[in-house]
Design a protein around this motif. Structure first.
Motif, mmCIF file in Angstrom:
data_model
loop_
_atom_site.group_PDB
_atom_site.id
_atom_site.type_symbol
_atom_site.label_atom_id
_atom_site.label_comp_id
_atom_site.label_asym_id
_atom_site.label_seq_id
_atom_site.Cartn_x
_atom_site.Cartn_y
_atom_site.Cartn_z
ATOM 1 N N GLY A 235 0.823 -1.204 0.000
ATOM 2 C CA GLY A 235 0.000 0.000 0.000
ATOM 3 C C GLY A 235 0.855 1.250 0.000
ATOM 4 N N VAL A 236 1.960 1.206 0.743
ATOM 5 C CA VAL A 236 2.905 2.330 0.769
ATOM 6 C C VAL A 236 3.513 2.525 -0.608
ATOM 7 C CG1 VAL A 236 5.128 3.102 1.665
ATOM 8 C CG2 VAL A 236 3.419 2.135 3.215
ATOM 9 N N HIS A 237 3.902 1.410 -1.264
ATOM 10 C CA HIS A 237 4.467 1.497 -2.613
ATOM 11 C C HIS A 237 3.437 2.072 -3.584
ATOM 12 C CE1 HIS A 237 8.267 -0.356 -1.797
ATOM 13 N NE2 HIS A 237 7.744 -1.508 -1.396
ATOM 14 N N TYR A 238 2.202 1.642 -3.443
ATOM 15 C CA TYR A 238 1.144 2.128 -4.343
ATOM 16 C C TYR A 238 0.960 3.639 -4.181
ATOM 17 C CZ TYR A 238 -3.206 2.106 -7.001
ATOM 18 O OH TYR A 238 -4.166 2.335 -7.961
ATOM 19 N N SER A 239 0.959 4.104 -2.928
ATOM 20 C CA SER A 239 0.799 5.539 -2.674
ATOM 21 C C SER A 239 1.938 6.331 -3.287
ATOM 22 C CB SER A 239 0.744 5.801 -1.159
ATOM 23 O OG SER A 239 -0.408 5.225 -0.585
ATOM 24 N N ARG A 240 3.152 5.774 -3.198
ATOM 25 C CA ARG A 240 4.293 6.464 -3.785
ATOM 26 C C ARG A 240 4.159 6.534 -5.307
ATOM 27 N NH1 ARG A 240 10.783 4.899 -3.701
ATOM 28 N NH2 ARG A 240 11.447 6.806 -4.787
ATOM 29 N N LEU A 241 3.733 5.429 -5.912
ATOM 30 C CA LEU A 241 3.560 5.421 -7.360
ATOM 31 C C LEU A 241 2.470 6.409 -7.782
ATOM 32 C CD1 LEU A 241 3.837 1.608 -8.249
ATOM 33 C CD2 LEU A 241 5.508 3.420 -8.691
ATOM 34 N N GLU A 242 1.408 6.492 -6.991
ATOM 35 C CA GLU A 242 0.351 7.467 -7.285
ATOM 36 C C GLU A 242 0.904 8.885 -7.270
ATOM 37 O OE1 GLU A 242 -4.149 6.214 -6.156
ATOM 38 O OE2 GLU A 242 -2.831 6.673 -4.474
ATOM 39 N N SER A 243 1.715 9.194 -6.276
ATOM 40 C CA SER A 243 2.306 10.531 -6.173
ATOM 41 C C SER A 243 3.234 10.797 -7.346
ATOM 42 C CB SER A 243 3.075 10.675 -4.854
ATOM 43 O OG SER A 243 2.213 10.550 -3.740
ATOM 44 N N ALA A 244 4.041 9.781 -7.701
ATOM 45 C CA ALA A 244 4.947 9.930 -8.836
ATOM 46 C C ALA A 244 4.165 10.145 -10.126
ATOM 47 C CB ALA A 244 5.836 8.692 -8.958
ATOM 48 N N TYR A 245 3.039 9.449 -10.252
ATOM 49 C CA TYR A 245 2.206 9.592 -11.454
ATOM 50 C C TYR A 245 1.681 11.018 -11.569
ATOM 51 C CZ TYR A 245 -1.289 8.535 -15.007
ATOM 52 O OH TYR A 245 -2.028 8.528 -16.160
ATOM 53 N N GLU A 246 1.151 11.540 -10.470
ATOM 54 C CA GLU A 246 0.594 12.895 -10.490
ATOM 55 C C GLU A 246 1.672 13.915 -10.818
ATOM 56 O OE1 GLU A 246 -2.507 13.691 -10.391
ATOM 57 O OE2 GLU A 246 -3.143 11.617 -10.097
ATOM 58 N N SER A 247 2.860 13.741 -10.228
ATOM 59 C CA SER A 247 3.966 14.674 -10.461
ATOM 60 C C SER A 247 4.410 14.641 -11.922
ATOM 61 C CB SER A 247 5.142 14.323 -9.543
ATOM 62 O OG SER A 247 6.255 15.157 -9.819
ATOM 63 N N ASN A 249 2.724 13.526 -14.500
ATOM 64 C CA ASN A 249 1.643 13.960 -15.381
ATOM 65 C C ASN A 249 1.575 15.485 -15.444
ATOM 66 O OD1 ASN A 249 -0.521 13.199 -17.136
ATOM 67 N ND2 ASN A 249 -1.964 13.817 -15.557
ATOM 68 N N SER A 250 1.805 16.139 -14.309
ATOM 69 C CA SER A 250 1.834 17.608 -14.275
ATOM 70 C C SER A 250 3.002 18.133 -15.093
ATOM 71 C CB SER A 250 1.940 18.108 -12.833
ATOM 72 O OG SER A 250 0.798 17.749 -12.081
#
Length: 306
Positions: A235-247, A249-250
């Motif tokens: 879950g921690v890894h998933y959250s990090r990947l989500e943050s990386a995706y948003e960054s 993508n911006s």
């Protein structure tokens, strides 16, 4: 010769020829921009701006691939968690069976002929899932070596260019689940060659007695704690990947805006300028024709005088 200083070979004639060439080139350039939709089509248009635009476009391509990689990593984690969730459900069923076996309402014969059989089959499913679950050949829960699942998120080879998921931390085979608490799941499962070696590490006695069933409850609780820990880890890894995706993508969006602002042609401006260039081109041609006609009249007049 010339009349009033105007003729085909006069300075005005040469200037008109230059105007024709310049207006033609301008018209063709504007028309090309309208056809391609780009203001910059070659370095001759503006080398410095083209360099910035090309760099931004390259970043867009690189970030697009990185976003796809991150999506793959998120699918990997989602698949792993789904397997863990299924294992947790199986453990809940095993706990229910073990609780029945602890009760005095069941005899040892009941335990051996019914409850333990069901308990062992559920244990086989835990091991089967742990040994077979994988993503593109990378096993989630049965790693035999230290392996990192690397998610490439940038177009370089630096350490900051990838996000690592440590697969060795996700151990969910029956000999690993609960082992950290001193009671692995294999300690309450019996070896059974009929399942093609799936339980080769199981050396327990099952739930053939009340004491065995009580031990099974302890082992199952320990196994579930490990499942919770694994789900928290991914879950921690998933959250990090989500943050990386948003960054990323911006950043991709910003680079796209930069590239389009520099490259894209303004259709209204280019259409107006193309029309103006064409008018000037036609006017220059008509002027040239007029100059040529005046020169002919001048030469004819001179011959008459002679």
């Amino acid at each position: 010769m010339s009349i009033n200083g105007i003729g085909f070979r006069s300075s005005q004639g040469y200037k008109t020829v230059n105007d024709i060439g310049r207006s033609k080139r301008e018209y063709e350039s504007r028309l090309h921009r309208l056809q391609t939709g780009k203001r910059l089509n070659s370095a001759s248009d503006n080398g410095a701006e083209l360099t910035v635009s090309s760099s931004a476009s390259a970043n867009v391509v690189s970030n697009s691939m990185a976003l796809r990689n991150i999506n793959d990593g998120m699918y990997f984690i989602q698949s792993a968690e789904a397997t863990l969730e299924n294992m947790e459900e199986v453990l809940d069923k095993m706990k229910t069976v073990a609780m029945q076996a602890v009760s005095d309402t069941y005899s040892d014969d009941d335990r051996a002929e019914s409850l333990d059989v069901q308990f062992q089959e559920l244990g086989k499913e835990i091991q089967r899932a742990a040994q077979t679950a994988n993503y593109q050949g990378n096993s989630y829960f049965n790693n035999t070596s230290t392996t990192n699942f690397n998610i490439q998120v940038a177009g370089s080879s630096s350490a900051e260019s990838s996000i690592q998921i440590d697969l060795t931390a996700l151990q969910a085979t029956i000999d690993k689940l609960g082992a950290s608490a001193g009671t692995s799941l294999s300690s309450v499962l019996r070896d059974d060659s009929a399942v093609d070696g799936l339980l080769v590490s199981a050396t327990g006695s099952g739930i053939l007695s009340q004491s065995d069933a009580e031990l099974a409850l302890t082992a199952i609780d320990a196994a579930k704690e490990d499942i919770y820990s694994h789900r928290n880890t991914i879950g921690v890894h998933y959250s990090r990947l989500e943050s990386a995706y948003e960054s990323l993508n911006s950043q991709k969006t910003s680079d796209m805006v930069t590239a389009h602002k520099i490259e894209d042609a303004d259709y209204a401006t280019e259409t107006r300028e193309a029309h103006l260039s064409n008018v000037l081109h036609q006017a220059s041609i008509n002027t040239m024709k007029a100059i040529g006609q005046i020169s002919k009249i001048g030469r004819a007049s001179c011959r008459e005088r002679v």
